[in-house]
Design an enzyme around this catalytic site. Structure first.
Site, PDB file in Angstrom:
ATOM      1  N   TYR A  55       0.855  -1.196   0.000  1.00 55.10           N
ATOM      2  CA  TYR A  55       0.000   0.000   0.000  1.00 55.10           C
ATOM      3  C   TYR A  55       0.887   1.241   0.000  1.00 55.10           C
ATOM      4  O   TYR A  55       1.964   1.242   0.612  1.00 55.10           O
ATOM      5  CB  TYR A  55      -0.910   0.008   1.232  1.00 55.10           C
ATOM      6  CG  TYR A  55      -2.030  -1.016   1.181  1.00 55.10           C
ATOM      7  CD1 TYR A  55      -3.320  -0.648   0.807  1.00 55.10           C
ATOM      8  CD2 TYR A  55      -1.795  -2.348   1.475  1.00 55.10           C
ATOM      9  CE1 TYR A  55      -4.352  -1.582   0.745  1.00 55.10           C
ATOM     10  CE2 TYR A  55      -2.815  -3.303   1.415  1.00 55.10           C
ATOM     11  CZ  TYR A  55      -4.095  -2.897   1.054  1.00 55.10           C
ATOM     12  OH  TYR A  55      -5.099  -3.838   0.991  1.00 55.10           O
ATOM     13  N   GLU A  56       0.443   2.288  -0.691  1.00 56.82           N
ATOM     14  CA  GLU A  56       1.321   3.450  -0.856  1.00 56.82           C
ATOM     15  C   GLU A  56       1.611   4.145   0.474  1.00 56.82           C
ATOM     16  O   GLU A  56       2.527   4.950   0.567  1.00 56.82           O
ATOM     17  CB  GLU A  56       0.746   4.433  -1.871  1.00 56.82           C
ATOM     18  CG  GLU A  56      -0.524   5.136  -1.434  1.00 56.82           C
ATOM     19  CD  GLU A  56      -1.123   5.986  -2.563  1.00 56.82           C
ATOM     20  OE1 GLU A  56      -0.578   5.973  -3.680  1.00 56.82           O
ATOM     21  OE2 GLU A  56      -2.145   6.637  -2.306  1.00 56.82           O
ATOM     22  N   SER A  57       0.873   3.788   1.513  1.00 60.97           N
ATOM     23  CA  SER A  57       1.153   4.344   2.842  1.00 60.97           C
ATOM     24  C   SER A  57       2.463   3.801   3.407  1.00 60.97           C
ATOM     25  O   SER A  57       2.893   4.252   4.468  1.00 60.97           O
ATOM     26  CB  SER A  57       0.007   3.998   3.795  1.00 60.97           C
ATOM     27  OG  SER A  57      -0.227   2.596   3.794  1.00 60.97           O
ATOM     28  N   GLY A  58       3.089   2.836   2.723  1.00 60.42           N
ATOM     29  CA  GLY A  58       4.389   2.357   3.159  1.00 60.42           C
ATOM     30  C   GLY A  58       4.394   0.940   3.703  1.00 60.42           C
ATOM     31  O   GLY A  58       5.444   0.413   4.070  1.00 60.42           O
ATOM     32  N   ILE A  71      -6.127   3.552   3.088  1.00 61.44           N
ATOM     33  CA  ILE A  71      -4.835   2.898   2.815  1.00 61.44           C
ATOM     34  C   ILE A  71      -3.902   2.994   4.001  1.00 61.44           C
ATOM     35  O   ILE A  71      -2.801   2.463   3.968  1.00 61.44           O
ATOM     36  CB  ILE A  71      -4.138   3.536   1.597  1.00 61.44           C
ATOM     37  CG1 ILE A  71      -4.022   5.057   1.794  1.00 61.44           C
ATOM     38  CG2 ILE A  71      -4.861   3.203   0.317  1.00 61.44           C
ATOM     39  CD1 ILE A  71      -3.098   5.714   0.817  1.00 61.44           C
TER      40      ILE A  71
END
Lengths: 239, 281, 281, 239
Positions: A55-58, A71
């Site tokens: 997920y782009e949240s890391g 996310i």
């Protein structure tokens, strides 16, 4: 929520199942929220237990037990193999070509798979200001394969985008609530329809003169296994 | 070093400043944003990758002149109605926007933290490049052309963390977002925390910001609400859904802000006010 | 995924490769370096910020054609005699060097990990710029000139870590160095570990490298010696001092390598051989 | 090891003490190994308990109980406030202007404070190949104040460097085994001599015509407090 005929499953469920079927085991998926997250998590719960959810949240290797609403939900970090900063995620992992498949949605798509999630109308004097591209522009050029998930209407499948948020070069498939499109010679072509959908329905829901494949197959309806896995994932109120 | 939030915002945030209240879905500094609204700061350039409810509130209250962002929505819900009203109709005042992609803003914050004037990335294909500050740089070794974004160097960084120790060293964990880069890129930094402890106990996945890169640490338990603080409380997903209704109507929005933010003194009264509303509902 | 070190080096390191055995004073992959020497790999371009004893050994054994580095000494002791002999006298063969600064190499590894062709920094004032690959880039926003270094993209990255799990996920902690960037910048990655555990327990300050960015994980307990593995064993400072004497003389160096490396099969025999020497001393 | 007169302290100890005296409390110091580490740790143990020791290995706020032999000793990580990667250290912390004072040593120095730690003789055909610059080039331009520590001989204090590893712009003081030099109008000038050292000794140990300040003070010898703190830090065999 709309259902196709009396199959006992929703259009969203059909979309999620059809997208999930395209995720091979072991695939590293860059996942946004909503239907893409549902599809990727479904794949992991069924035929692709070793697919990796990023997920782009890391969060890398997240294994949520229920579908996250954002996310950044805490469970993504709790279940991840590792959590990295957002700059590292975009530089080392996405731009670094570590991601196989990226899912994208949008408000508009054109026949080349270009997407608009930025604005309806003129950029400087918008009719509707949408949230914007977020990660999409670099997901579209940073992953190996882009899967698009989008409900199909003449207002979303348009001859000309109001704004090109991301480019379609790497779009491999578009899964809609009516069927499946794949690029042939750079133009999205109808290759499948969902149960109870006619080719003419899809043509009518497309804002350009839709190219139709020679052999349009009919999508297999969701299996009981797929549906039950899906429904354990879905939060109350969806589908 | 450790001061009341009211004093930190009063002394470190000035009208006209470029202010980044960062947080990537987690640890969003709502309490600090509310204090900015209470003190009626004006003409701010607000910077954030994912402006959500707190920026919708500041924009609706007329604190902002400009927004620099890469995704402006209500996560999992839909649009930000105050942001849209400002962009589409100029209410309560016109809002200039500078739009980037996540990758571009992340590179711009990293460049700012590294004291470089620009960040480099492979990106900005599509129409956005015609509407924002992005240029091209050529690799002197390969001749490849890449995108360059101007470094972000905010006047003030505001972030929320789980813990500070008595000397003002800060520890945060869970989803880390771009908070370290934001603090290191800014001229001044304010950190609100869930609690102040005698000594920080190192945690897996945590980052530590030493006190000497921070100007003020303020205690604000529950200060991320409706966002969450990993290990302290969960995300109030219902609030994000409710905000869609609250923020649709200008008068209802203003009444809500008056009751729960302007008429409350701090984070404790804010939570009490929300609880009272639920009780009487 | 989890294979004997002998097989990992045989299958993944090829004559002529650019190989980065990284480690910043901590977790230096000595066992892997020794296996490279045993297998007599040749014409390697060796890359490391701080080449020390293990690179002195590989250079003295004639494995290297070129060294790309930023500080080549015996930390806390002095010079690397095999490195000096190769550079000053071409023994056992001429060694091409490409020299950078720490900041330059760190930026070059980060650029490689990020799939960028160059890294940008403020640096390279002084005479080195006339003797290495560094160019100038101009900021398209401010007009400032900055240094650009070509990205490092090794064929093979080799690092040592404390733990891997049964699936090949790796965790390392303590001083982190540039290992993550090295692994992500390389085409192939080999990780040696102190132990293989059923499941990794998250540690404060640790980084995790998922199995899908690694090509081979090999068990090598004590594999960092004379460097150390935080939480497992300390740095053998006496060995670094002793190496100054051992490496001064070409014949003594070769005899030492024959006895303790070439005539041993693996890390276990290497440690036994060192212990036997001490016992008989 | 050489001692100055019969003060009962070594030249290294005098250098470390004199350098340590220049570290104000709260200063953030970028520390290399050897004498600089000894000086910075001595400052922290005496008048500057809140000075922050940053080692280029990534340890921020290290509090070693004994002098590390390498910049990567485990105790530095164990006692640090935080440990960051080497790329982050050089990008965010050194280049990011977060460091007040950086200590440097070298094989050669010129009258402008430029340093050589790279090579003696020609770069491509060296007489002596030294370890090289490491962090020095960017420390010299990234910190606010550079402190140089170097034994003073005609071979180290030279008219012309064989190679300029780092530039002298930010050199504020040079502490040697004989005395103290500071830049006046860009040229290093003798401002102090250690106990038992004559100005002529320093002039004779300098490879250029050394500029002498009008009032050359005599360094205070190490106090008992300084010496005992120093000796608890020093590993066996040093000094």
């Amino acid at each position: 929520m709309s259902t196709n005929g009396d199959g006992g499953f929703s259009a969203d469920e059909m979309m999620a199942v059809e997208a999930a079927r395209r995720v091979a085991d072991g695939t590293v998926c860059f996942v946004g929220i909503g239907l893409p997250s549902l599809a990727a998590n479904l794949a992991r719960r069924t035929h692709a237990p070793d697919c990796v959810l990023v997920y782009e949240s890391g969060t890398i290797g997240a294994k949520p037990t229920k579908l996250p609403l954002s996310i950044g939900d805490g469970e993504l970090a709790d279940t991840a193999d590792t959590v990295v900063s957002v700059p590292e995620m975009f530089a080392y992992w996405l731009q670094g070509n570590r991601i196989d498949v990226g899912f994208l949605g949008a408000a508009q798509i054109d026949r080349h798979g270009n997407l608009n999630s930025t604005v309806i109308g003129d950029y400087d004097h918008p009719k509707v200001r949408l949230p914007g591209g977020g990660g999409a522009p670099e997901i579209a050029t940073g992953v190996r394969d882009v899967f698009v998930m989008l409900r199909q209407t003449p207002r979303s499948f348009v001859e000309r985008l109001d704004f090109t948020t991301s480019v379609g070069d790497r779009v491999r498939v578009v899964v809609t609530d009516l069927g499946i499109l794949e690029p042939h010679d750079g133009e999205l072509t109808l290759v499948g329809v969902h149960p109870g959908v006619d080719v003419e329905d899809v043509r009518a829901a497309t804002g350009w003169d839709l190219r139709i494949a020679g052999d349009v197959r009919i999508t297999d309806p969701p299996s009981d296994v797929e549906l039950s896995a899906l429904r354990t994932l879905e939060p109350k109120g969806r589908a | 070093m450790i001061v009341p939030l009211r004093d930190a915002i009063r002394d470190l945030v000035r009208d006209g400043d470029t202010v980044a209240l960062e947080g990537f879905t987690h640890l969003i500094p709502h309490a600090a944003g509310h204090e900015v609204a209470r003190q009626g700061k004006r003409e701010l350039t607000l910077v954030r990758m994912t402006p959500d409810v707190v920026y919708d509130q500041l924009i609706g209250m007329g604190c902002a002149r400009k927004l620099l962002f890469s995704w402006g929505g209500n996560p999992g819900v839909g649009s930000l109605h105050r942001l849209r009203d400002a962009v589409e109709k100029g209410w309560p005042s016109a809002l200039e926007i500078e739009e980037h992609s996540h990758a571009g803003m992340a590179a711009a914050y990293a460049a700012g933290a590294a004291n470089l004037p620009f960040g480099v990335l492979r990106g900005y294909r599509g129409d956005l490049s015609a509407h924002t500050r992005v240029e091209t740089v050529t690799c002197p070794f390969t001749g490849e052309e890449l995108a360059a974004v101007p470094a972000l160097r905010p006047d003030v960084a505001v972030v929320h963390a789980q813990q500070a120790d008595l000397r003002g060293n800060v520890q945060l964990w869970g989803i880390l977002g771009v908070q370290k880069e934001t603090v290191l890129a800014a001229s001044r930094a304010i950190v609100t925390v869930e609690e102040i402890v005698d000594e920080l106990q190192p945690r897996p996945g945590a980052i530590v910001l030493p006190s000497w890169v921070i100007d003020a640490v303020s205690l604000a338990p529950g200060g991320a609400h409706p966002s969450y603080s990993h290990g302290y409380y969960d995300r109030d997903n219902d609030f994000y859904v409710a905000w869609d209704e609250i923020s649709r109507d200008r008068d209802r929005f203003r009444a809500w802000m008056q009751r729960h933010v302007l008429d409350t003194a701090d984070i404790t009264e804010y939570h009490a006010s929300l609880a009272a509303e639920v009780a009487t509902a």
